[in-house]
Design an enzyme around this catalytic site. Structure first.
Site, PDB file in Angstrom:
ATOM      1  N   VAL A  93       0.811  -1.224   0.000  1.00 30.11           N
ATOM      2  CA  VAL A  93       0.000   0.000   0.000  1.00 30.11           C
ATOM      3  C   VAL A  93       0.844   1.274   0.000  1.00 30.11           C
ATOM      4  O   VAL A  93       0.325   2.352  -0.213  1.00 30.11           O
ATOM      5  CB  VAL A  93      -0.999   0.049   1.185  1.00 30.11           C
ATOM      6  CG1 VAL A  93      -1.965  -1.087   1.117  1.00 30.11           C
ATOM      7  CG2 VAL A  93      -0.281   0.101   2.514  1.00 30.11           C
ATOM      8  N   LYS A 148      -6.929   4.162  15.774  1.00 28.30           N
ATOM      9  CA  LYS A 148      -6.153   4.963  16.714  1.00 28.30           C
ATOM     10  C   LYS A 148      -4.827   4.273  17.007  1.00 28.30           C
ATOM     11  O   LYS A 148      -4.748   3.071  16.772  1.00 28.30           O
ATOM     12  CB  LYS A 148      -6.937   5.182  18.010  1.00 28.30           C
ATOM     13  CG  LYS A 148      -7.531   3.902  18.598  1.00 28.30           C
ATOM     14  CD  LYS A 148      -7.057   3.419  19.921  1.00 28.30           C
ATOM     15  CE  LYS A 148      -5.614   3.260  20.185  1.00 28.30           C
ATOM     16  NZ  LYS A 148      -5.217   1.943  20.690  1.00 28.30           N
ATOM     17  N   ASP A 177     -12.639   4.591  17.753  1.00 30.87           N
ATOM     18  CA  ASP A 177     -12.142   4.289  19.091  1.00 30.87           C
ATOM     19  C   ASP A 177     -13.062   3.173  19.564  1.00 30.87           C
ATOM     20  O   ASP A 177     -14.231   3.417  19.877  1.00 30.87           O
ATOM     21  CB  ASP A 177     -12.274   5.505  20.010  1.00 30.87           C
ATOM     22  CG  ASP A 177     -11.729   5.204  21.396  1.00 30.87           C
ATOM     23  OD1 ASP A 177     -12.014   4.089  21.903  1.00 30.87           O
ATOM     24  OD2 ASP A 177     -11.035   6.033  21.977  1.00 30.87           O
ATOM     25  N   HIS A 178     -12.559   1.955  19.553  1.00 34.48           N
ATOM     26  CA  HIS A 178     -13.507   0.836  19.722  1.00 34.48           C
ATOM     27  C   HIS A 178     -14.181   0.843  21.097  1.00 34.48           C
ATOM     28  O   HIS A 178     -15.208   0.208  21.289  1.00 34.48           O
ATOM     29  CB  HIS A 178     -12.858  -0.515  19.399  1.00 34.48           C
ATOM     30  CG  HIS A 178     -11.990  -1.073  20.488  1.00 34.48           C
ATOM     31  ND1 HIS A 178     -10.694  -0.690  20.686  1.00 34.48           N
ATOM     32  CD2 HIS A 178     -12.237  -1.994  21.435  1.00 34.48           C
ATOM     33  CE1 HIS A 178     -10.190  -1.348  21.702  1.00 34.48           C
ATOM     34  NE2 HIS A 178     -11.106  -2.156  22.187  1.00 34.48           N
ATOM     35  N   LYS A 182     -18.426  -0.301  22.619  1.00 31.51           N
ATOM     36  CA  LYS A 182     -18.747  -1.311  23.638  1.00 31.51           C
ATOM     37  C   LYS A 182     -20.137  -1.037  24.205  1.00 31.51           C
ATOM     38  O   LYS A 182     -20.461   0.103  24.528  1.00 31.51           O
ATOM     39  CB  LYS A 182     -17.714  -1.287  24.775  1.00 31.51           C
ATOM     40  CG  LYS A 182     -16.359  -1.842  24.356  1.00 31.51           C
ATOM     41  CD  LYS A 182     -15.415  -1.855  25.548  1.00 31.51           C
ATOM     42  CE  LYS A 182     -13.995  -2.208  25.131  1.00 31.51           C
ATOM     43  NZ  LYS A 182     -13.719  -3.630  25.034  1.00 31.51           N
ATOM     44  N   ASP A 235      -1.336   4.833  23.393  1.00 36.07           N
ATOM     45  CA  ASP A 235      -2.141   3.658  23.036  1.00 36.07           C
ATOM     46  C   ASP A 235      -3.507   3.674  23.721  1.00 36.07           C
ATOM     47  O   ASP A 235      -4.493   3.230  23.142  1.00 36.07           O
ATOM     48  CB  ASP A 235      -1.358   2.397  23.449  1.00 36.07           C
ATOM     49  CG  ASP A 235      -2.040   1.113  23.002  1.00 36.07           C
ATOM     50  OD1 ASP A 235      -2.436   1.042  21.822  1.00 36.07           O
ATOM     51  OD2 ASP A 235      -2.187   0.186  23.831  1.00 36.07           O
ATOM     52  N   HIS A 240      -8.932   5.940  24.444  1.00 37.95           N
ATOM     53  CA  HIS A 240      -9.965   5.217  25.203  1.00 37.95           C
ATOM     54  C   HIS A 240     -10.294   5.893  26.534  1.00 37.95           C
ATOM     55  O   HIS A 240     -11.449   6.106  26.872  1.00 37.95           O
ATOM     56  CB  HIS A 240      -9.536   3.781  25.505  1.00 37.95           C
ATOM     57  CG  HIS A 240      -9.210   2.973  24.276  1.00 37.95           C
ATOM     58  ND1 HIS A 240      -9.838   3.157  23.091  1.00 37.95           N
ATOM     59  CD2 HIS A 240      -8.321   1.967  24.078  1.00 37.95           C
ATOM     60  CE1 HIS A 240      -9.353   2.307  22.197  1.00 37.95           C
ATOM     61  NE2 HIS A 240      -8.429   1.573  22.772  1.00 37.95           N
TER      62      HIS A 240
HETATM   63  C1  BG6 Z   1      -6.358  -1.284  21.922  1.00 38.57           C
HETATM   64  C2  BG6 Z   1      -4.943  -1.121  22.373  1.00 38.57           C
HETATM   65  O1  BG6 Z   1      -6.834  -0.106  21.359  1.00 38.57           O
HETATM   66  O2  BG6 Z   1      -7.167  -1.627  23.041  1.00 38.57           O
HETATM   67  C3  BG6 Z   1      -4.443  -2.376  23.027  1.00 38.57           C
HETATM   68  O3  BG6 Z   1      -4.128  -0.809  21.246  1.00 38.57           O
HETATM   69  C4  BG6 Z   1      -5.357  -2.828  24.138  1.00 38.57           C
HETATM   70  O4  BG6 Z   1      -3.122  -2.216  23.521  1.00 38.57           O
HETATM   71  C5  BG6 Z   1      -6.792  -2.866  23.644  1.00 38.57           C
HETATM   72  O5  BG6 Z   1      -4.961  -4.120  24.552  1.00 38.57           O
HETATM   73  C6  BG6 Z   1      -7.760  -3.103  24.771  1.00 38.57           C
HETATM   74  O6  BG6 Z   1      -9.017  -3.304  24.249  1.00 38.57           O
HETATM   75  P1  BG6 Z   1     -10.089  -4.204  24.999  1.00 38.57           P
HETATM   76  O7  BG6 Z   1     -11.312  -4.074  24.164  1.00 38.57           O
HETATM   77  O8  BG6 Z   1      -9.512  -5.596  25.020  1.00 38.57           O
HETATM   78  O9  BG6 Z   1     -10.212  -3.629  26.359  1.00 38.57           O
END
Ligand code: BG6
Length: 490
Positions: A93, A148, A177-178, A182, A235, A240
């Site tokens: 890419v 992110k 931002d996952h 949740k 990170d 988060h």
């Molecule tokens: C990610 C980080 O965004 O979130 C990781 O890069 C981390 O380092 C993870 O382990 C944690 O996500 P979750 O959903 O398992 O709490």
């Protein structure tokens, strides 16, 4: 097969053999397929440099999907159907010349939504967007998803955002931002804005302090390359943890729609009191795990992890005290804490209310006086509210009891993974749970001076034994104000 929902679209996963794709994105897409949320004509095209033919790639994905979905959810018949959607292209890419091949593989778009999911290193984002445009792939139906951390400072994030912005307008950029995907995090909004009960108390007059912890048992695993440059602050904290803080602290938006929600979050980020200069040492703690043990298992030191520099000064743990300078929150400490290779996996938000103004009854417990609301995101999603009740028998000694709501018991349905929800939102063009550019900038603006303060003092991170609760200094940070982390330590 019955009709399936959603728009017909092409989902193009950059970094298609990477950790995120294998552990999260493809299992999430498998679930969306299984639960009939993907249109029958939706296709998934994974891209990476590795040489695979379609069969070997599908086998690789099958191995991971079967491992990462909940036991019993992997169905070989469903898998066979899902695999038909899945294609693979080996492509570098970073090379513009590779993109006409991608355009050819995708064929005519005919108005289909195209989702370009960049599960790659952020330093590839800008070039990828440019190459997509040069191959005619960044049209009005195209959306780009950026993982992110976006950049590694305000300056680099701005560079990336500027460059992406020349190709995709803001409404087509989905910064993921996952944590916002949740269920339990959305439940926090439901709790605050769907119930009248808490709102009158949700302020400095009644809340003593807030704790936000995201603790992990895992170390850096196979991500040393990335992590050693990022560290826990980039990170986890910049994204988060600050997003969780925003959801706890923001005012009620007028509508549950993207701009209204993001405007309110932005106000909180902008009201964060800067931590600069000498305050960095007082208000923050950074740690790094050394060799340790958990349940008899020997755990390696961070600097012995794969792809990590032996002299690394990268932090794997951060604790800090944040303050929000506005009417609602003035004087309420928000303690944030995150780390890897710790004693327990737990993500939770603790709202510690103030004690009653005048104590009538003796208190039996050594816990801090005052009700406490604990919103547990992981491992078990739950909300618990501690109340004081009379201990049975003579006298009026009080004892703390918890009102517990466990979501797995309350809702028997399968809990969606964050990526399922967020991928569907991207397909449908709903950016409510994605970060707007100005949020990212405000978050970096606050985080940059902390990183600078660490660099200026040349101190190494405090060591903590892997498998422990982090450096002692993280406890002292709270003790100074008479607080303590709410952990059940053995
Ligand atoms: C990610 C980080 O965004 O979130 C990781 O890069 C981390 O380092 C993870 O382990 C944690 O996500 P979750 O959903 O398992 O709490």
């Amino acid at each position: 097969m019955s009709a399936q929902r959603g728009l017909a679209c092409d989902i193009v996963v950059f970094g298609g053999t990477g950790d995120l794709a294998m552990r999260k994105l493809l299992p999430a897409l498998y679930y969306l397929h299984k639960d009939r949320h993907l249109h029958a004509e939706t296709r998934i095209l994974s891209l990476a440099r590795a040489k695979h033919d379609i069969d070997s790639y599908r086998r690789l994905v099958q191995r991971h999907v079967s491992q990462y979905v909940t036991q019993g959810d992997f169905d070989p018949t469903v898998w066979e159907q899902f695999a038909q959607r899945l294609d693979y292209l080996s492509l570098d890419v970073s090379q513009r010349v590779a993109f006409p091949r991608l355009a050819k593989a995708l064929g005519e778009s005919a108005g289909r939504v195209r989702v370009f999911y960049l599960a790659t290193m952020p330093n590839l984002f800008a070039a990828t967007a440019k190459h997509l445009a040069s191959a005619g792939l960044a049209n009005d139906n195209a959306r780009i998803v950026l993982e992110k951390p976006l950049g590694e400072s305000l300056e680099t994030a701005n560079q990336i955002n500027d460059q992406i912005g020349t190709v995709f307008d803001e409404s087509r950029v989905f910064r993921i931002d996952h944590y916002l995907g949740k269920e339990a995090v959305q439940n926090l909004m439901a709790l605050r804005f769907g119930n009248a009960l808490f709102e009158p108390l949700w302020r400095n007059a009644h809340i003593d302090h807030v704790q936000i912890s995201v603790l992990e048992k895992v170390g850096v695993e196979n991500r040393g390359d990335y992590y050693d440059n990022a560290g826990a602050i980039r990170d986890m904290v910049q994204n988060h943890l600050l997003q969780l803080l925003c959801l706890v602290a923001m005012e009620a938006p007028v509508h549950f729609e993207p701009e209204a929600v993001r405007n309110e979050k932005l106000k909180i980020l902008e009201a964060l009191r800067p931590i600069t200069g000498m305050d960095v040492q007082d208000h923050t703690v950074r740690g790094q795990y050394s060799k340790g043990k958990r349940a008899g298992e020997v755990l390696p030191a961070y600097y012995f992890e794969k792809s990590v520099d032996h002299d690394s000064n990268t932090e794997t743990f951060v604790a800090l005290k944040a303050e929000i300078d506005n009417w609602r929150w003035a004087g309420v400490p928000f303690y944030l804490r995150t780390g890897k290779s710790l004693a327990q996996r737990k993500s939770e938000i603790v709202i510690q209310f103030k004690a009653v103004p005048h104590r009538l009854f003796p208190q039996g417990s050594d816990r801090p006086a005052g009700n406490r609301l604990v919103i547990r995101l992981q491992p078990d999603e739950s909300i618990s509210l501690s109340l004081m009740a009379k201990s049975p028998g003579r006298g009026m000694a009080l004892q703390e009891v918890d009102l517990d709501l466990n979501f797995a018991d309350a809702f028997k349905r399968r809990r969606w993974d964050a990526y399922e929800r967020l991928l569907l939102d991207v397909i449908e063009g709903d950016a409510t749970l994605f970060m707007r550019r100005d949020e990212i900038e405000a978050a970096w603006q606050w985080v940059d001076p902390i990183i600078q303060g660490w660099q200026d003092c040349y101190r190494s991170p405090k060591r903590y034994a892997a498998g422990s609760w982090g450096p002692d200094a993280a406890d002292s940070l709270l003790e100074r104000l008479g607080h303590a982390w709410l952990d059940e330590r053995s």
